[in-house]
Design an enzyme around this catalytic site. Sequence first.
Site, PDB file in Angstrom:
ATOM      1  N   HIS A 297       0.837  -1.198   0.000  1.00  0.00           N
ATOM      2  CA  HIS A 297       0.000   0.000   0.000  1.00  0.00           C
ATOM      3  C   HIS A 297       0.875   1.252   0.000  1.00  0.00           C
ATOM      4  O   HIS A 297       1.966   1.250   0.568  1.00  0.00           O
ATOM      5  CB  HIS A 297      -0.901   0.046   1.245  1.00  0.00           C
ATOM      6  CG  HIS A 297      -1.721  -1.183   1.422  1.00  0.00           C
ATOM      7  ND1 HIS A 297      -2.710  -1.556   0.555  1.00  0.00           N
ATOM      8  CD2 HIS A 297      -1.692  -2.137   2.380  1.00  0.00           C
ATOM      9  CE1 HIS A 297      -3.250  -2.682   0.963  1.00  0.00           C
ATOM     10  NE2 HIS A 297      -2.654  -3.065   2.073  1.00  0.00           N
TER      11      HIS A 297
ATOM     12  N   GLU B 274      -1.307  -0.648   8.180  1.00  0.00           N
ATOM     13  CA  GLU B 274      -2.255  -1.568   8.795  1.00  0.00           C
ATOM     14  C   GLU B 274      -1.560  -2.441   9.813  1.00  0.00           C
ATOM     15  O   GLU B 274      -0.319  -2.447   9.911  1.00  0.00           O
ATOM     16  CB  GLU B 274      -2.936  -2.423   7.730  1.00  0.00           C
ATOM     17  CG  GLU B 274      -1.995  -3.329   6.957  1.00  0.00           C
ATOM     18  CD  GLU B 274      -2.671  -3.976   5.743  1.00  0.00           C
ATOM     19  OE1 GLU B 274      -3.076  -3.249   4.826  1.00  0.00           O
ATOM     20  OE2 GLU B 274      -2.770  -5.208   5.716  1.00  0.00           O
TER      21      GLU B 274
ATOM     22  N   HIS C  86       3.282  -7.472   1.621  1.00  0.00           N
ATOM     23  CA  HIS C  86       2.633  -8.391   2.564  1.00  0.00           C
ATOM     24  C   HIS C  86       1.576  -9.234   1.879  1.00  0.00           C
ATOM     25  O   HIS C  86       1.061  -8.863   0.818  1.00  0.00           O
ATOM     26  CB  HIS C  86       2.009  -7.608   3.718  1.00  0.00           C
ATOM     27  CG  HIS C  86       0.960  -6.632   3.296  1.00  0.00           C
ATOM     28  ND1 HIS C  86       1.260  -5.386   2.803  1.00  0.00           N
ATOM     29  CD2 HIS C  86      -0.387  -6.716   3.254  1.00  0.00           C
ATOM     30  CE1 HIS C  86       0.148  -4.749   2.504  1.00  0.00           C
ATOM     31  NE2 HIS C  86      -0.879  -5.535   2.751  1.00  0.00           N
TER      32      HIS C  86
ATOM     33  N   ARG D  64      -1.359  -4.510  -6.308  1.00  0.00           N
ATOM     34  CA  ARG D  64      -1.153  -5.958  -6.366  1.00  0.00           C
ATOM     35  C   ARG D  64       0.115  -6.243  -7.157  1.00  0.00           C
ATOM     36  O   ARG D  64       0.264  -5.802  -8.293  1.00  0.00           O
ATOM     37  CB  ARG D  64      -2.382  -6.598  -7.013  1.00  0.00           C
ATOM     38  CG  ARG D  64      -2.492  -8.070  -6.800  1.00  0.00           C
ATOM     39  CD  ARG D  64      -3.776  -8.629  -7.434  1.00  0.00           C
ATOM     40  NE  ARG D  64      -4.976  -8.225  -6.724  1.00  0.00           N
ATOM     41  CZ  ARG D  64      -6.060  -7.686  -7.309  1.00  0.00           C
ATOM     42  NH1 ARG D  64      -6.092  -7.484  -8.600  1.00  0.00           N
ATOM     43  NH2 ARG D  64      -7.119  -7.367  -6.586  1.00  0.00           N
TER      44      ARG D  64
HETATM   45 ZN    ZN Z   1      -2.907  -4.868   2.988  1.00  0.00          ZN
END
Ligand code: ZN
Length: 318
Positions: free
Chosen positions: A97, A115, A172, A192
């Site tokens: 991200h 996150e 991740h 992605r």
């Molecule tokens: Zn994520």
Amino acid sequence: MKELIFFKPFFKQVLWGGHKMKDFYGYSIPGDDTGEAWVISAHPNGTSTVVGGTYDGQTLKSLWENHRELFGGMDGKEFPLLVKIIDANDHLSIQVHPDDEYAFCHENGSQGKTECWYILDCDQDADIIIGHHARNREELQQMIGGGRWDELLRKFPIRKGDFFYIPAGTIHAIRKGTLLLEVQQNSDTTYRLYDYGRLQDGKPRQLHLKESMDVITCPHTDADTMGAVQKYDGYETRILVDGPYFSVDKWDIKTQVSISQLYPFMLIDVISGDGMLDTRHVKAGDHILVPAGYGTVHCQGHMELIITHHGLTEPLCT
Ligand code: ZN
């Protein structure tokens, strides 16, 4: 304003979803491919709804827009956080991200996404991917270009109760057989990098290689954020992360404890057991907003709570 606000999740059905949220928390999931429950969310892609009390039926987005007093009059166009439960019945794509600055410039002024994950349950042989082994950007480019994923990605075995902090820029992936609670910035921007060559409706899902290369932290740096377990009479507590966007603590209530709510808002996720929060009965799978000015929450019972506060960073563009 002495009222706890309970939410009903917004569910997302996905290719890699399962039915553990029904099995573990008794949620009425829409199908056996339910991968995400957005349990405390004001994001337009899926907002959670208040159940019972003064604000029954209103969305968190509408509370943020029309009742800012519940959040201590905090600044900000968007509610800052998003809490999800994720049930991975298959591997999720390898992803990364952007941070606030990159997202602001490349994603229509949206927030970046840092996150963190608390593992609620997992298969015995489950693992997770966090970070990479490339020593510099050139090596990163070569490994990605050559599809040398096994060499590039850092994979770890996981166990129930593990916690991982994933700052923006960290490669991740959640993998098959994992049920976790995610606390994140209120953002839905994902780049992605690799999808195991899978097809959806006969086609590969879109990859975002350029954006991924732009934002991946290189070399990878580990973020060790957890404090020691603090043991007290009747309860234990542990800092999971105290970061710029959110601070997240685990509380293990064995008999009782009073917790002060000194922040613009506090989020409580009941992850196991049951008991009372003041006069309200709560159980595993409940997600609660404790508004500004609530005072002290008296917790009684045998339960594990994840408690989140906002990290109190200044909004990006004022
Ligand atoms: Zn994520």
